[in-house]
Design a protein around this motif. Sequence first.
Motif, mmCIF file in Angstrom:
data_model
loop_
_atom_site.group_PDB
_atom_site.id
_atom_site.type_symbol
_atom_site.label_atom_id
_atom_site.label_comp_id
_atom_site.label_asym_id
_atom_site.label_seq_id
_atom_site.Cartn_x
_atom_site.Cartn_y
_atom_site.Cartn_z
ATOM 1 N N THR A 1 0.457 5.511 -0.855
ATOM 2 C CA THR A 1 1.121 5.285 0.432
ATOM 3 C C THR A 1 0.057 5.284 1.521
ATOM 4 O O THR A 1 -0.881 6.083 1.485
ATOM 5 C CB THR A 1 2.162 6.387 0.710
ATOM 6 N N VAL B 1 -0.445 5.362 5.785
ATOM 7 C CA VAL B 1 0.137 5.550 7.114
ATOM 8 C C VAL B 1 -0.771 4.863 8.126
ATOM 9 O O VAL B 1 -1.938 5.234 8.284
ATOM 10 C CB VAL B 1 0.298 7.039 7.467
ATOM 11 N N LEU C 1 4.791 11.798 9.905
ATOM 12 C CA LEU C 1 4.863 11.149 8.596
ATOM 13 C C LEU C 1 3.941 11.825 7.594
ATOM 14 O O LEU C 1 4.282 11.952 6.413
ATOM 15 C CB LEU C 1 4.499 9.671 8.729
ATOM 16 N N LEU D 1 3.431 2.552 5.785
ATOM 17 C CA LEU D 1 4.263 3.062 6.877
ATOM 18 C C LEU D 1 3.573 2.748 8.199
ATOM 19 O O LEU D 1 2.507 3.297 8.491
ATOM 20 C CB LEU D 1 4.448 4.578 6.739
ATOM 21 N N VAL E 1 7.338 -0.296 5.941
ATOM 22 C CA VAL E 1 8.240 0.462 6.798
ATOM 23 C C VAL E 1 7.706 0.354 8.227
ATOM 24 O O VAL E 1 6.551 0.693 8.493
ATOM 25 C CB VAL E 1 8.333 1.933 6.373
ATOM 26 N N HIS E 2 8.540 -0.114 9.135
ATOM 27 C CA HIS E 2 8.122 -0.368 10.509
ATOM 28 C C HIS E 2 9.120 0.264 11.465
ATOM 29 O O HIS E 2 10.332 0.232 11.218
ATOM 30 C CB HIS E 2 8.033 -1.875 10.745
ATOM 31 N N ILE F 1 12.843 8.117 7.044
ATOM 32 C CA ILE F 1 12.018 7.159 6.307
ATOM 33 C C ILE F 1 11.854 7.593 4.864
ATOM 34 O O ILE F 1 12.014 6.792 3.930
ATOM 35 C CB ILE F 1 10.651 7.009 7.001
ATOM 36 N N LYS F 2 11.562 8.866 4.657
ATOM 37 C CA LYS F 2 11.402 9.361 3.287
ATOM 38 C C LYS F 2 12.717 9.237 2.515
ATOM 39 O O LYS F 2 12.731 8.892 1.327
ATOM 40 C CB LYS F 2 10.922 10.805 3.282
#
Length: 467
Positions: A186, A188, A199, A240, A283-284, A376-377
Amino acid sequence: MTTELAVETTPIPGLLVVRLPVHGDSRGWFKENWQRAKMTALGLPDFGPVQNNVSYNATKGATRGIHTEPWDKYVAVATGRVFAAWVDMREGNSFGATFWIEIDESVAVFVPRGVGNSYQALEDGTVYSYLVNDHFVPGKAYPALNLADETAGIPWPIPLAEAEISEKDQRNPRLAEVTPMRPRKTLVVGAGGQLGRALLAEFPDADRVDLVAGEGIAALDLTDADAVAAWPWGDYGVVLNAAAYTAVDIAETPDGRATCWAANATAPATLARLAAEHRFTLVHVSSDYVFDGTVELHTETEPYSPLSVYGQSKAAGDIAVGLAPRHYLLRTSWVIGDGGNFVRTMQKLAGNGVAPTVVDDQYGRLTFTSELARAIKHLLDVEAPFGTYNVTGAGAVLSWASYAQQVYELSGRPREDVTPITTAEYVAGKQVAPRPTHSALDLTKIESTGFVPRDALEQLAEYVAAG
């Protein structure tokens, strides 16, 4: 010879058997080996193949595998039959799980990234075909497993001692010696900001980048084509995007306008393109400023109607992100996190005995970055349908003045110290961007996924108490 198209699950998560209709007559047979629309409708991932490989096996007993690659496969035979077997080589509870099946012209199998794939030809002249969603790079080594591994216990129809196997495959390790393949990482983007820090609390193992490097944060400018090209996007399963330009008033100036559009429109468009190319989930985070605020409660499907440069740039970013095949677009409002923000300003004024005037005719709900990160998670964990979701705190819709009065009361000051004024009074003589009157977002859609937003006033009390 014709059957109905069907997709079946197996003991290996994500490994799917596809039953193919085969149409035959005296001339031979015909089948739709890969039919995207029909197969994805039945649950097959829309995995985006980019390369088709064909393996010819001259004699019965030719045996290949067990090879694990960092891409998805869709395997079938063009002619002949194979006994195919798979071993889950991914890190996690399913590591070592096995499945095998005989494949003829009526069977295909979708093999997810990290699952070891092998087969044994059961007829002379067997042609084995597979689609993959990444380009093969010669010379790279990936995890492999010995065909005779006792843990896997694959019942090869032709004993391995009688089969034709390459020297390389004969030297492959046993399962106990295999390093499991880790899932894609992932990333960020904007990790140094308020939302980025929240996040990282939810995704502590994530890689982190921002426009300016910091402790544990690498520098990455998404408007720099060379920097973007050099970044290893294929390593990531989720990106993210917490980066944004939020100086709403400065965005109305010539310099601010260019910077605002670069961050809020150009950068998300770049990420959307990369998401399609490298198959990661994007993810935005967007804003209520994409609307003009004439509607009291905004749904996800409301048409864009931004009032300001900032709002226009966010709307452009939304449109671009919506083109990514796998995306979550979260609209939010009145964000409060770790750093300078409205609540901290009111706390400071209350502590200094200042009696401020605050706008009382703009309405919305606060959104705490911890709540936004939690949402988000949640969407990722439950694999909610891709698309746009509104996320704010729950509870009453209040004005900025009402929230300020609440902060004063929580800080031990009289609510009356805050004087409500109109927006017109506040902006008189100032160069400011227009704001939506109504910023409250309808939370029905995200609640339908099982997410329960916390009450904004409860979170406000905790936030003020934590100082």
